[in-house]
Design an enzyme around this catalytic site. Structure first.
Site, PDB file in Angstrom:
ATOM      1  N   GLY A  38       0.799  -1.168   0.128  1.00 49.07           N
ATOM      2  CA  GLY A  38      -0.121  -0.036  -0.095  1.00 49.07           C
ATOM      3  C   GLY A  38       0.785   1.242  -0.152  1.00 49.07           C
ATOM      4  N   GLN A  81       2.758   9.942   1.566  1.00 52.92           N
ATOM      5  CA  GLN A  81       4.310   9.096   1.541  1.00 52.92           C
ATOM      6  C   GLN A  81       4.974   9.781   0.337  1.00 52.92           C
ATOM      7  OE1 GLN A  81       2.469   5.210   2.326  1.00 52.92           O
ATOM      8  NE2 GLN A  81       4.511   4.990   3.103  1.00 52.92           N
ATOM      9  N   CYS A 109       6.415  -0.496   6.999  1.00 56.12           N
ATOM     10  CA  CYS A 109       5.846   0.859   6.071  1.00 56.12           C
ATOM     11  C   CYS A 109       7.017   1.226   5.244  1.00 56.12           C
ATOM     12  CB  CYS A 109       5.679   1.710   6.944  1.00 56.12           C
ATOM     13  SG  CYS A 109       5.295   3.487   6.178  1.00 56.12           S
ATOM     14  N   LEU A 110       6.696   1.569   3.797  1.00 51.57           N
ATOM     15  CA  LEU A 110       7.659   2.015   3.100  1.00 51.57           C
ATOM     16  C   LEU A 110       8.534   3.174   3.592  1.00 51.57           C
ATOM     17  CD1 LEU A 110       5.855   1.303  -0.402  1.00 51.57           C
ATOM     18  CD2 LEU A 110       7.560   0.042   0.853  1.00 51.57           C
ATOM     19  N   HIS A 131      -4.004   1.425   7.866  1.00 51.12           N
ATOM     20  CA  HIS A 131      -2.604   1.822   7.876  1.00 51.12           C
ATOM     21  C   HIS A 131      -2.356   3.216   6.922  1.00 51.12           C
ATOM     22  CE1 HIS A 131       1.890   1.324   8.012  1.00 51.12           C
ATOM     23  NE2 HIS A 131       1.714   2.067   6.969  1.00 51.12           N
ATOM     24  N   GLU A 132      -3.034   2.970   5.565  1.00 48.65           N
ATOM     25  CA  GLU A 132      -2.781   4.043   4.709  1.00 48.65           C
ATOM     26  C   GLU A 132      -3.428   5.402   4.838  1.00 48.65           C
ATOM     27  OE1 GLU A 132      -0.125   3.646   2.935  1.00 48.65           O
ATOM     28  OE2 GLU A 132       0.047   1.498   3.155  1.00 48.65           O
ATOM     29  N   HIS A 181      -1.761   7.362   7.361  1.00 48.54           N
ATOM     30  CA  HIS A 181      -1.027   8.446   6.683  1.00 48.54           C
ATOM     31  C   HIS A 181      -1.607   9.594   6.081  1.00 48.54           C
ATOM     32  CE1 HIS A 181       2.774   6.082   6.444  1.00 48.54           C
ATOM     33  NE2 HIS A 181       2.237   5.166   5.927  1.00 48.54           N
TER      34      HIS A 181
HETATM   35 NI    NI Z   1       2.872   3.137   5.801  1.00 52.72          NI
END
Ligand code: NI
Length: 168
Positions: free
Chosen positions: A46, A51, A92-93, A134-135, A138
């Protein structure tokens, strides 16, 4: 199209609250395409626009094993969530290499616009529910490590800053 740069924790821009998308047009579709490409290139499940330093309510995800089922959520809203929670080890990226257990509702129903601007609803559980929540965090300027204890978070911050200095 070139991959977008993914902001790395604790970049303060990750704490920006995203604004709703006013109109789903070609500009948004181009961004969505670039976000999907960036997510797949980074082997993520995701990615939120936050991000990649675009502060609009846009999420892409693909939790399929074959990595061939992209989902685009524009202006997502949770319309229902289960009372039952589930613990999941998240990563997480924007915080590469860090994984920790986070508790969230086990099932959710989300309402959003797709890349054509049409409203749809989607039920999700398991990894997909985790990913959506989670997204969506963000988009509110929240990173999963914000759920951890201040001590853990400060260790992660130190580790990330050290790594970023070494890479610079
Ligand atoms: Ni993330």
């Amino acid at each position: 199209m070139q991959n977008l740069t993914i902001l790395q924790y604790p970049d303060p821009r990750l704490y920006t609250v995203a604004k709703p998308v006013a109109v789903v047009d070609d500009r948004v579709r181009k961004l969505v395409a670039a976000m999907l490409e960036t997510m797949y290139a980074a082997n993520g499940v995701g990615l939120a626009a936050t991000q990649v330093d675009v502060h609009e309510r846009i999420i892409v995800l693909d939790t399929s094993e074959e990595r061939n089922a992209p989902v685009v959520l524009i202006n997502p809203q949770i319309v229902r969530q289960s009372a039952q929670d589930k613990e999941w080890e998240e990563g997480c990226l924007s915080v590469p290499g860090i994984y920790d257990k986070i508790t969230r509702p086990a099932e959710v129903r989300v309402r959003a616009l797709d890349a054509q601007g049409a409203v749809f609803e989607m039920d999700a559980d398991g990894l997909t529910a985790v990913c959506i929540l989670h997204e969506m965090d963000h988009l509110l300027g929240k990173v999963f490590v914000d759920y951890l204890s201040p001590l853990k978070r400060s260790r992660i911050k130190t580790k990330m800053l050290k790594r970023q200095r070494q890479a610079a």
